[in-house]
Design an enzyme around this catalytic site. Structure first.
Site, PDB file in Angstrom:
ATOM      1  N   ASP A  45      35.845   7.554  96.418  1.00 50.57           N
ATOM      2  CA  ASP A  45      37.071   8.287  96.550  1.00 50.57           C
ATOM      3  C   ASP A  45      38.064   7.134  95.814  1.00 50.57           C
ATOM      4  O   ASP A  45      37.780   5.885  95.870  1.00 50.57           O
ATOM      5  CB  ASP A  45      37.561   8.870  97.891  1.00 50.57           C
ATOM      6  CG  ASP A  45      38.962   9.010  97.816  1.00 50.57           C
ATOM      7  OD1 ASP A  45      39.507   9.954  96.713  1.00 50.57           O
ATOM      8  OD2 ASP A  45      39.725   9.017  98.660  1.00 50.57           O
ATOM      9  N   ASP A  91      38.736   8.130 102.518  1.00 52.88           N
ATOM     10  CA  ASP A  91      39.437   7.938 103.612  1.00 52.88           C
ATOM     11  C   ASP A  91      40.018   9.156 104.437  1.00 52.88           C
ATOM     12  O   ASP A  91      40.732   8.944 105.235  1.00 52.88           O
ATOM     13  CB  ASP A  91      40.713   7.153 103.078  1.00 52.88           C
ATOM     14  CG  ASP A  91      41.456   8.008 102.226  1.00 52.88           C
ATOM     15  OD1 ASP A  91      41.190   9.003 101.537  1.00 52.88           O
ATOM     16  OD2 ASP A  91      42.844   7.928 102.300  1.00 52.88           O
TER      17      ASP A  91
END
Length: 206
Positions: free
Chosen positions: A8, A173
């Site tokens: 990510d 996250d």
């Protein structure tokens, strides 16, 4: 055996400041910016842009409607939006280069073309390189026309990147994105505030 690392962007490679972005839109006169700009996902025109349902021109028109001012320029809107992005510490760029010696490195991000083609691209140039120099594959929500944690974007990444989920470790996250990736057969690690992905990888493979 892990052969591929899938990252990510925001909260993993790039530091973010959502509150700074909310304040920037509020200064333009947007009263409910806090509702549209979620920590892990957007709403309304922001989500439509991120999922590739609309382009920047339509986004600008819709945001002007939300603000209630026709005199707000495209640049003012873009500048407020980009306040979300703090930047990429150089040590993370170095870590990506080091990891590329032993793994295929790919990016999977819920993002939008306004950020991606401006501040994000600029941050990856800190070492004199381009974003494409750090990754073997770059997969974005606006190009895939879908966002994490939806299965479609993981299928898209698997197909376009030639990734085998069981051989791929995904860093994100968001717990919901990590859980989703695991349910689709990927290995996945949650990156919490203060974590560094290089350290988490050492723990995972040790």
């Amino acid at each position: 055996m892990i052969k591929n690392l899938l990252f990510d962007l925001g909260g993993v490679i790039m530091d973010l400041d959502r509150d700074r972005c909310v304040r920037a839109f509020e200064r333009l006169g947007m009263k409910d910016a806090d509702d549209f700009l979620g920590v892990y996902g957007q709403k309304g025109a922001f989500l439509a842009l991120e999922s590739g349902q609309i382009g920047p021109d339509e986004f600008h028109r819709e945001v002007r409607g939300l603000i209630g001012r026709d005199d707000v320029t495209d640049k003012e809107i873009d500048d407020a939006f980009i306040e979300f992005l703090v930047g990429i510490p150089v040590h993370r760029l170095a870590a990506l280069r080091e990891l590329a010696k032993n793994y295929r490195i790919c990016l999977l991000s819920n993002t939008n073309p306004i950020m991606f083609d401006s501040r994000i691209a600029e941050e990856f140039r800190k070492e004199g390189l381009e974003m494409s120099d750090y990754f073997d594959g770059i997969f974005t929500s606006y190009e895939a026309k879908c966002c994490k944690p939806g299965k479609e974007i993981f299928d898209y990444t698997e197909r376009e990147g030639g990734l085998v989920p069981s051989e791929t470790l995904f860093f994100d996250d968001s717990q919901s994105n990590v859980d989703a990736a695991r349910s689709y057969g990927f290995n996945a690690v949650l990156v919490k505030p203060g974590d560094e992905f290089a350290d988490l990888l050492k723990e995972y493979v040790s």
